[in-house]
Scaffold this motif. Structure first.
Motif, PDB file in Angstrom:
ATOM      1  N   ALA A 138       0.824  -1.206   0.000  1.00 46.65           N
ATOM      2  CA  ALA A 138       0.000   0.000   0.000  1.00 46.65           C
ATOM      3  C   ALA A 138       0.858   1.257   0.000  1.00 46.65           C
ATOM      4  O   ALA A 138       0.547   2.243  -0.678  1.00 46.65           O
ATOM      5  CB  ALA A 138      -0.938  -0.006   1.208  1.00 46.65           C
ATOM      6  N   GLU A 139       1.948   1.230   0.744  1.00 49.49           N
ATOM      7  CA  GLU A 139       2.848   2.386   0.764  1.00 49.49           C
ATOM      8  C   GLU A 139       3.426   2.640  -0.627  1.00 49.49           C
ATOM      9  O   GLU A 139       3.606   3.790  -1.037  1.00 49.49           O
ATOM     10  CB  GLU A 139       3.987   2.167   1.770  1.00 49.49           C
ATOM     11  N   LEU A 140       3.703   1.562  -1.353  1.00 47.25           N
ATOM     12  CA  LEU A 140       4.244   1.716  -2.704  1.00 47.25           C
ATOM     13  C   LEU A 140       3.273   2.485  -3.587  1.00 47.25           C
ATOM     14  O   LEU A 140       3.692   3.322  -4.395  1.00 47.25           O
ATOM     15  CB  LEU A 140       4.521   0.335  -3.302  1.00 47.25           C
ATOM     16  N   GLN A 141       1.979   2.259  -3.428  1.00 46.36           N
ATOM     17  CA  GLN A 141       0.997   2.974  -4.237  1.00 46.36           C
ATOM     18  C   GLN A 141       0.989   4.471  -3.944  1.00 46.36           C
ATOM     19  O   GLN A 141       0.569   5.257  -4.792  1.00 46.36           O
ATOM     20  CB  GLN A 141      -0.404   2.401  -3.984  1.00 46.36           C
ATOM     21  N   TRP A 142       1.444   4.847  -2.757  1.00 43.47           N
ATOM     22  CA  TRP A 142       1.468   6.266  -2.360  1.00 43.47           C
ATOM     23  C   TRP A 142       2.821   6.918  -2.658  1.00 43.47           C
ATOM     24  O   TRP A 142       3.154   7.952  -2.078  1.00 43.47           O
ATOM     25  CB  TRP A 142       1.176   6.399  -0.870  1.00 43.47           C
ATOM     26  N   TRP A 143       3.583   6.379  -3.592  1.00 41.44           N
ATOM     27  CA  TRP A 143       4.931   6.887  -3.850  1.00 41.44           C
ATOM     28  C   TRP A 143       4.949   8.387  -4.101  1.00 41.44           C
ATOM     29  O   TRP A 143       5.849   9.103  -3.646  1.00 41.44           O
ATOM     30  CB  TRP A 143       5.551   6.149  -5.047  1.00 41.44           C
ATOM     31  N   TYR A 144       3.956   8.899  -4.811  1.00 44.58           N
ATOM     32  CA  TYR A 144       3.962  10.326  -5.151  1.00 44.58           C
ATOM     33  C   TYR A 144       3.744  11.202  -3.922  1.00 44.58           C
ATOM     34  O   TYR A 144       4.228  12.334  -3.870  1.00 44.58           O
ATOM     35  CB  TYR A 144       2.904  10.629  -6.218  1.00 44.58           C
ATOM     36  N   GLN A 145       3.033  10.679  -2.916  1.00 41.52           N
ATOM     37  CA  GLN A 145       2.853  11.445  -1.683  1.00 41.52           C
ATOM     38  C   GLN A 145       4.200  11.680  -1.001  1.00 41.52           C
ATOM     39  O   GLN A 145       4.487  12.775  -0.519  1.00 41.52           O
ATOM     40  CB  GLN A 145       1.904  10.685  -0.748  1.00 41.52           C
ATOM     41  N   PHE A 146       5.043  10.665  -0.985  1.00 41.53           N
ATOM     42  CA  PHE A 146       6.359  10.813  -0.367  1.00 41.53           C
ATOM     43  C   PHE A 146       7.271  11.679  -1.243  1.00 41.53           C
ATOM     44  O   PHE A 146       8.091  12.450  -0.719  1.00 41.53           O
ATOM     45  CB  PHE A 146       6.973   9.429  -0.124  1.00 41.53           C
ATOM     46  N   TYR A 147       7.122  11.580  -2.550  1.00 40.12           N
ATOM     47  CA  TYR A 147       7.881  12.437  -3.470  1.00 40.12           C
ATOM     48  C   TYR A 147       7.530  13.897  -3.229  1.00 40.12           C
ATOM     49  O   TYR A 147       8.408  14.764  -3.136  1.00 40.12           O
ATOM     50  CB  TYR A 147       7.552  12.013  -4.896  1.00 40.12           C
ATOM     51  N   PHE A 148       6.239  14.183  -3.078  1.00 36.22           N
ATOM     52  CA  PHE A 148       5.793  15.557  -2.853  1.00 36.22           C
ATOM     53  C   PHE A 148       6.221  16.092  -1.501  1.00 36.22           C
ATOM     54  O   PHE A 148       6.220  17.311  -1.283  1.00 36.22           O
ATOM     55  CB  PHE A 148       4.264  15.644  -2.960  1.00 36.22           C
ATOM     56  N   ALA A 149       6.602  15.211  -0.586  1.00 32.66           N
ATOM     57  CA  ALA A 149       7.054  15.661   0.726  1.00 32.66           C
ATOM     58  C   ALA A 149       8.430  16.319   0.664  1.00 32.66           C
ATOM     59  O   ALA A 149       8.849  16.981   1.622  1.00 32.66           O
ATOM     60  CB  ALA A 149       7.080  14.488   1.708  1.00 32.66           C
ATOM     61  N   THR A 150       9.121  16.162  -0.463  1.00 33.89           N
ATOM     62  CA  THR A 150      10.461  16.725  -0.621  1.00 33.89           C
ATOM     63  C   THR A 150      10.434  17.955  -1.524  1.00 33.89           C
ATOM     64  O   THR A 150       9.543  18.111  -2.355  1.00 33.89           O
ATOM     65  CB  THR A 150      11.411  15.686  -1.241  1.00 33.89           C
ATOM     66  N   GLU A 151      11.428  18.809  -1.370  1.00 32.99           N
ATOM     67  CA  GLU A 151      11.533  19.966  -2.263  1.00 32.99           C
ATOM     68  C   GLU A 151      11.863  19.532  -3.684  1.00 32.99           C
ATOM     69  O   GLU A 151      11.465  20.175  -4.648  1.00 32.99           O
ATOM     70  CB  GLU A 151      12.575  20.948  -1.735  1.00 32.99           C
ATOM     71  N   ARG A 152      12.600  18.437  -3.804  1.00 34.98           N
ATOM     72  CA  ARG A 152      12.849  17.896  -5.143  1.00 34.98           C
ATOM     73  C   ARG A 152      11.522  17.500  -5.797  1.00 34.98           C
ATOM     74  O   ARG A 152      11.309  17.735  -7.004  1.00 34.98           O
ATOM     75  CB  ARG A 152      13.779  16.690  -5.062  1.00 34.98           C
TER      76      ARG A 152
END
Length: 335
Positions: free
Chosen positions: A183-197
């Motif tokens: 399930a965490e893998l499906q939320w990859w973009y949420q973690f990406y958006f958590a960074t300035e990159r």
């Protein structure tokens, strides 16, 4: 299309049982008769913090239906649903959410807030501005969450509800709980958006990003370039990136909201039930994160049914299966 009904609440759907056998009930206008661009002409209204751009179809005195899109989608998700409902006599309103399309903030000083309470209240403000006391609300993704929130906290404003993926109300506390690795893998973009990159990457590649999400969330939907091109300009809104990034960072507790929404968010954190007549929908090929129907059925305490839409239907259910979505609205309107 298959149908699942809570056996304790069958009173909703004499109509829905028939729908499972004959999905075209009530839909006299074939899709081929719909305009190639039913949203070519937009209106706007000042509502709350925004000048909300919206499409409107159907008779102005008809029973209102408000359709709410998600991310990264836009009003084109309802380009076939809206004419079908208008042909049935409904006043159909399809707004661009904050940060999408031609919707704009009225002040440069207003926080570009993407937290769920703020997004949901935009619809309430629009209803007030248009003089709509109550409407059938339908949506998917962010739009389903907003519709759920309104149905739960302001049931007098929601005559009935159509929600793709069911109950999507949550809070920062629930968002902080870890999920299984798949399930965490499906939320990859949420973690990406958590960074300035991630923020910079989305800013630079927002259309390519949206197209990727469309493909992952609807792996069997073979949309063409022209279909995507109709929605792509919606992501060029000057506030789009700020609102989207804030939404996902807020969910993880990495960004502050606004104090004026604190009381509402506390109510939502308690996972309030929804008592208005509701049909929840799910595609059989939804590749986006979504809860199983059994996990949320008890949250709908009124007249309720769940429908599984088969045929390779993904996350953008209104655009992929417009007749099924429109039929759910029509069945609720008959109550």
């Amino acid at each position: 299309m298959s149908l699942i009904i809570d056996p304790l609440r069958r009173s909703l759907l004499g109509a829905a049982v028939a729908t499972a056998a004959a999905p075209a009930i009530g839909l006299a206008a074939p899709l081929a008769e719909a305009s190639s661009d039913p949203f070519a002409s937009l209106r706007s209204v000042r509502a709350g913090d925004l000048e909300i751009a919206y499409a409107e179809l159907g008779p102005s005195g008809g029973p209102p239906v408000i359709l709410l899109h998600g991310w990264p989608y836009d009003i084109q998700a309802f380009a076939e649903v809206a004419p079908l409902l208008a042909a049935q006599g409904h006043r159909v309103i399809v707004p661009f959410l904050r940060g999408f399309g031609a919707t704009r903030f009225l002040s440069a000083d207003t926080m570009r807030n993407g937290q769920p309470a703020a997004v949901a209240l935009d619809t309430i403000a629009m209803m007030d501005a248009l003089g709509i006391k109550s409407a059938i609300l339908g949506g998917f993704d962010w739009g389903a969450r907003s519709a759920d929130i309104i149905a739960a906290l302001w049931p007098e404003r929601c005559r009935a509800l159509v929600a793709v993926s069911g109950y999507l109300i949550g809070g920062q506390a629930s968002g902080a709980k870890p999920l299984p690795p798949e399930a965490e893998l499906q939320w990859w973009y949420q973690f990406y958006f958590a960074t300035e990159r991630g923020r910079a990457g989305y800013e630079a590649n927002r259309q390519a990003f949206a197209r990727l999400i469309w493909s992952l969330a609807s792996p069997k939907w073979t949309f063409d370039d022209a279909t995507f091109a109709r929605s792509a300009p919606a992501f060029d809104n000057p506030d789009h990136v700020a609102v989207v990034i804030h939404n996902y960072r807020w969910r993880l507790g990495l960004a502050q909201g606004e104090a004026r929404y604190d009381a509402l968010e506390q109510k939502l954190a308690g996972a309030p039930t929804i008592g208005v007549p509701t049909i929840t929908l799910e595609g059989d090929a939804n590749g986006a994160p979504h809860p199983p129907p059994a996990a949320y059925a008890a949250k709908f305490t009124g007249r309720y049914a769940h429908r599984l839409i088969d045929g390779g239907v993904g996350h953008n259910l209104p655009q992929e299966a417009p007749r099924a979505f429109a039929q759910a609205v029509i069945d609720l309107a008959r109550l």
